[in-house]
Design a protein around this motif. Structure first.
Motif, PDB file in Angstrom:
ATOM      1  N   ALA A  42       0.842  -1.199   0.000  1.00 32.12           N
ATOM      2  CA  ALA A  42       0.000   0.000   0.000  1.00 32.12           C
ATOM      3  C   ALA A  42       0.876   1.246   0.000  1.00 32.12           C
ATOM      4  N   ARG A  43       1.903   1.244   0.855  1.00 33.49           N
ATOM      5  CA  ARG A  43       2.791   2.404   0.930  1.00 33.49           C
ATOM      6  C   ARG A  43       3.539   2.608  -0.382  1.00 33.49           C
ATOM      7  N   GLN A  44       3.988   1.527  -0.971  1.00 28.72           N
ATOM      8  CA  GLN A  44       4.693   1.625  -2.260  1.00 28.72           C
ATOM      9  C   GLN A  44       3.798   2.230  -3.331  1.00 28.72           C
ATOM     10  N   ASN A  45       2.486   2.029  -3.179  1.00 28.54           N
ATOM     11  CA  ASN A  45       1.553   2.552  -4.166  1.00 28.54           C
ATOM     12  C   ASN A  45       0.951   3.887  -3.732  1.00 28.54           C
ATOM     13  N   GLY A  46       1.533   4.486  -2.713  1.00 27.34           N
ATOM     14  CA  GLY A  46       1.103   5.797  -2.252  1.00 27.34           C
ATOM     15  C   GLY A  46      -0.284   5.824  -1.639  1.00 27.34           C
ATOM     16  N   ALA A  47      -0.734   4.713  -1.103  1.00 26.46           N
ATOM     17  CA  ALA A  47      -2.064   4.668  -0.503  1.00 26.46           C
ATOM     18  C   ALA A  47      -1.969   4.960   0.996  1.00 26.46           C
ATOM     19  N   SER A  48      -3.028   5.523   1.540  1.00 24.54           N
ATOM     20  CA  SER A  48      -3.010   5.862   2.953  1.00 24.54           C
ATOM     21  C   SER A  48      -3.819   4.883   3.789  1.00 24.54           C
ATOM     22  N   THR A  49      -4.777   4.237   3.169  1.00 26.75           N
ATOM     23  CA  THR A  49      -5.639   3.324   3.903  1.00 26.75           C
ATOM     24  C   THR A  49      -5.910   2.077   3.052  1.00 26.75           C
ATOM     25  N   VAL A  50      -5.921   0.964   3.716  1.00 23.03           N
ATOM     26  CA  VAL A  50      -6.301  -0.270   3.025  1.00 23.03           C
ATOM     27  C   VAL A  50      -7.754  -0.553   3.365  1.00 23.03           C
ATOM     28  N   LYS A  51      -8.563  -0.754   2.337  1.00 21.75           N
ATOM     29  CA  LYS A  51      -9.989  -0.974   2.583  1.00 21.75           C
ATOM     30  C   LYS A  51     -10.376  -2.434   2.618  1.00 21.75           C
ATOM     31  N   SER A  52      -9.689  -3.210   1.829  1.00 17.19           N
ATOM     32  CA  SER A  52      -9.996  -4.639   1.861  1.00 17.19           C
ATOM     33  C   SER A  52      -8.827  -5.444   1.326  1.00 17.19           C
ATOM     34  N   VAL A  53      -8.790  -6.685   1.730  1.00 18.15           N
ATOM     35  CA  VAL A  53      -7.717  -7.595   1.328  1.00 18.15           C
ATOM     36  C   VAL A  53      -8.375  -8.897   0.893  1.00 18.15           C
ATOM     37  N   ARG A  54      -7.881  -9.443  -0.211  1.00 17.63           N
ATOM     38  CA  ARG A  54      -8.461 -10.696  -0.691  1.00 17.63           C
ATOM     39  C   ARG A  54      -7.377 -11.780  -0.768  1.00 17.63           C
ATOM     40  N   LEU A  55      -7.649 -12.893  -0.141  1.00 18.06           N
ATOM     41  CA  LEU A  55      -6.686 -13.999  -0.136  1.00 18.06           C
ATOM     42  C   LEU A  55      -7.220 -15.178  -0.936  1.00 18.06           C
ATOM     43  N   ASP A  56      -6.309 -15.934  -1.521  1.00 20.59           N
ATOM     44  CA  ASP A  56      -6.649 -17.229  -2.117  1.00 20.59           C
ATOM     45  C   ASP A  56      -6.119 -18.306  -1.180  1.00 20.59           C
ATOM     46  N   VAL A  57      -7.009 -19.099  -0.636  1.00 17.94           N
ATOM     47  CA  VAL A  57      -6.577 -20.176   0.258  1.00 17.94           C
ATOM     48  C   VAL A  57      -7.178 -21.489  -0.243  1.00 17.94           C
ATOM     49  N   GLY A  58      -6.337 -22.389  -0.651  1.00 14.46           N
ATOM     50  CA  GLY A  58      -6.804 -23.675  -1.162  1.00 14.46           C
ATOM     51  C   GLY A  58      -7.388 -24.535  -0.059  1.00 14.46           C
ATOM     52  N   VAL A  59      -8.384 -25.340  -0.404  1.00 12.02           N
ATOM     53  CA  VAL A  59      -9.027 -26.191   0.610  1.00 12.02           C
ATOM     54  C   VAL A  59      -8.078 -27.288   1.089  1.00 12.02           C
ATOM     55  N   LEU A  60      -7.045 -27.592   0.309  1.00 14.36           N
ATOM     56  CA  LEU A  60      -6.112 -28.650   0.715  1.00 14.36           C
ATOM     57  C   LEU A  60      -4.873 -28.090   1.411  1.00 14.36           C
ATOM     58  N   SER A  61      -4.809 -26.770   1.592  1.00 12.11           N
ATOM     59  CA  SER A  61      -3.630 -26.167   2.221  1.00 12.11           C
ATOM     60  C   SER A  61      -3.660 -26.440   3.723  1.00 12.11           C
ATOM     61  N   HIS A  62      -2.547 -26.107   4.371  1.00 11.58           N
ATOM     62  CA  HIS A  62      -2.399 -26.482   5.774  1.00 11.58           C
ATOM     63  C   HIS A  62      -2.940 -25.441   6.745  1.00 11.58           C
ATOM     64  N   VAL A  63      -3.825 -24.551   6.282  1.00 12.00           N
ATOM     65  CA  VAL A  63      -4.337 -23.552   7.213  1.00 12.00           C
ATOM     66  C   VAL A  63      -5.847 -23.655   7.363  1.00 12.00           C
ATOM     67  N   SER A  64      -6.306 -23.212   8.508  1.00 10.44           N
ATOM     68  CA  SER A  64      -7.728 -23.186   8.768  1.00 10.44           C
ATOM     69  C   SER A  64      -8.221 -21.758   8.566  1.00 10.44           C
ATOM     70  N   PRO A  65      -9.185 -21.548   7.667  1.00  8.68           N
ATOM     71  CA  PRO A  65      -9.685 -20.201   7.413  1.00  8.68           C
ATOM     72  C   PRO A  65     -10.261 -19.557   8.665  1.00  8.68           C
ATOM     73  N   ASP A  66     -10.888 -20.355   9.523  1.00  7.34           N
ATOM     74  CA  ASP A  66     -11.428 -19.839  10.786  1.00  7.34           C
ATOM     75  C   ASP A  66     -10.320 -19.162  11.585  1.00  7.34           C
ATOM     76  N   ALA A  67      -9.190 -19.875  11.695  1.00 12.33           N
ATOM     77  CA  ALA A  67      -8.076 -19.344  12.471  1.00 12.33           C
ATOM     78  C   ALA A  67      -7.487 -18.120  11.783  1.00 12.33           C
ATOM     79  N   LEU A  68      -7.468 -18.115  10.459  1.00 17.42           N
ATOM     80  CA  LEU A  68      -6.952 -16.955   9.729  1.00 17.42           C
ATOM     81  C   LEU A  68      -7.783 -15.719  10.037  1.00 17.42           C
ATOM     82  N   VAL A  69      -9.094 -15.881  10.008  1.00 13.92           N
ATOM     83  CA  VAL A  69      -9.998 -14.759  10.277  1.00 13.92           C
ATOM     84  C   VAL A  69      -9.784 -14.245  11.696  1.00 13.92           C
TER      85      VAL A  69
END
Lengths: 113, 300
Positions: A18-45
């Protein structure tokens, strides 16, 4: 709970980008998380709320895209859906399936002001 | 100005245009500050998503996200394509470590297992058997205490302890600092004993040549199926405590079959760090790999 480290990393990359792009605020972030990956989306949230605190992404919404699992069955010689990481081919029932999608762990894009 | 729904003129037209199209204005709340509703939306977005997420079947609801509201290039707010791996920070540090190890011909192993499988005993035994032939240094990872580093130092090898505090794994950044403090000799072996945990260390590359997973025969043959990630990420599985096999129902063949199902390339050694059974294979592999790497670094 390595999700906390992952989320700290997400926030770090997001704020830096964001800083590199001269932005002051981040409004949203979008992640790609595969269902077979080793993370739990619940825990990520859960960890996201703690990790974003006090940064320019403090109020940024989080969206997690789940990427479906896919694999290449060596016996059927085709791409098949994969329910679990080392699961059997849904067509022939054999285990010779190589995962080709579903273990993604990526920051896709973000919205800034 | 909203170019998505083409209602930019509504603001210019003010009250009149809103009166002409009440449904439209009401639905989008385009009065006053055009983008105000976006902020409102965002402020409530997170709890919204959270509620949904629990109300349904446990999967995250993605339908309500930004994609449905904003189209890239069509909003005043910008969308930045990041397309970066979440682990890219760690992987960057890992690449630095790996380059350092290769340059100096240091054979680095990342040793992972559940707590109590005998990682430290295995290292102590290997160091005792190899100490006259090759220099071995150790990085110990634990949440608390420096007991393990003390056990390693008793063998005469140098060891540095990383206490992760609340952390459940070592990451490449921690190892980067530890290797700077330790300054391992060119041509030596560096054994990195990770925090006892069969889940989290799988995701974090430390810059090692190989991950080695230690499984003890008191743990059950189905561990590779229960914790597949760590077995998939490893190149070598060491089945430890083989001296106990006569007293247990542990099926070595079944355990290896399970491990191969998760990772067809996984190699296995059956050892006992206590009795020394099978240790010669592990030590020979360590020594051969270290020598090869050291020679290659010298040539380069």
């Amino acid at each position: 709970m390595h999700e906390m480290s992952l989320m700290e990393s997400v926030i770090e990359i997001v704020c830096e980008t964001a800083r590199q792009n001269g932005a002051s605020t981040v409004k949203s972030v979008r992640l790609d998380v595969g269902v077979l990956s080793h993370v739990s989306p619940d825990a990520l949230v859960f960890c996201y709320e703690a990790a974003r605190h006090g940064t320019i992404a403090e109020n940024a919404a989080l969206e997690i895209n789940r990427i479906a699992g896919e694999g290449w069955c060596l016996d059927c010689t085709k791409t098949v859906a994969l329910e679990e990481r080392f699961g059997a081919c849904p067509d022939c029932g054999r285990l010779r399936v190589q995962m080709t999608a579903g273990d993604e762990l990526k920051i896709k894009d973000m919205e800034v002001i | 100005m909203c170019t998505v729904c083409g209602c930019a003129t509504a603001v210019i037209g003010g009250d009149k245009s809103r009166a002409e199209a009440p449904g439209h204005a009401g639905a989008h709340s385009h009065d006053q500050d055009h983008h105000h509703h976006h902020h409102d939306h965002d402020a409530h977005h997170f709890p919204d998503q959270h509620d949904h997420h629990h109300a349904e079947d446990g999967s995250v609801n993605c339908g309500k996200g930004i994609a449905g509201v904003h189209v890239p290039g069509m909003s005043q707010d910008r969308i930045i394509q990041v397309e970066k791996d979440i682990l890219s920070k760690n992987d960057g540090y890992a690449a630095e470590n790996r380059a350092f190890f290769l340059q100096n011909g240091i054979f680095a192993l990342n040793i992972v297992s559940s707590p109590g499988s005998g990682k430290t005993s295995l290292l102590v035994r290997a160091i005792r058997e190899l100490r006259d032939r090759v220099v071995i240094n150790v990085i110990e990872g634990d949440q608390q205490t420096s007991n393990d580093a003390a056990r390693i130092r008793e063998t005469g090898a140098r060891a540095i302890q990383i206490n992760t505090g609340k952390g459940c794994h070592l990451d490449a950044h921690m190892v980067g600092h530890a290797r700077q403090d330790l300054a391992p000799e060119p041509g030596s072996i560096l054994l990195i004993e990770n925090v006892g945990n069969l889940v989290c260390p799988a995701a974090f590359d430390l810059g090692e040549a190989h991950k080695v997973v230690v499984l003890s025969v008191t743990e059950g043959e189905d561990k590779p199926l229960k914790y597949p990630d760590i077995f998939a990420a490893s190149d070598l599985m060491i089945l430890n405590k083989s001296d106990l096999l006569p007293h247990l129902d542990f099926n070595v063949g079944l355990c290896i079959a399970n491990a191969l199902r998760v990772n067809p390339r996984l190699r296995t050694l059956v050892v006992s760090a206590r009795s020394g059974q099978g240790m010669e294979s592990f030590c020979a592999w360590l020594e051969a790999s270290a020598t090869t790497l050291a020679r290659r670094a010298k040539v380069a």
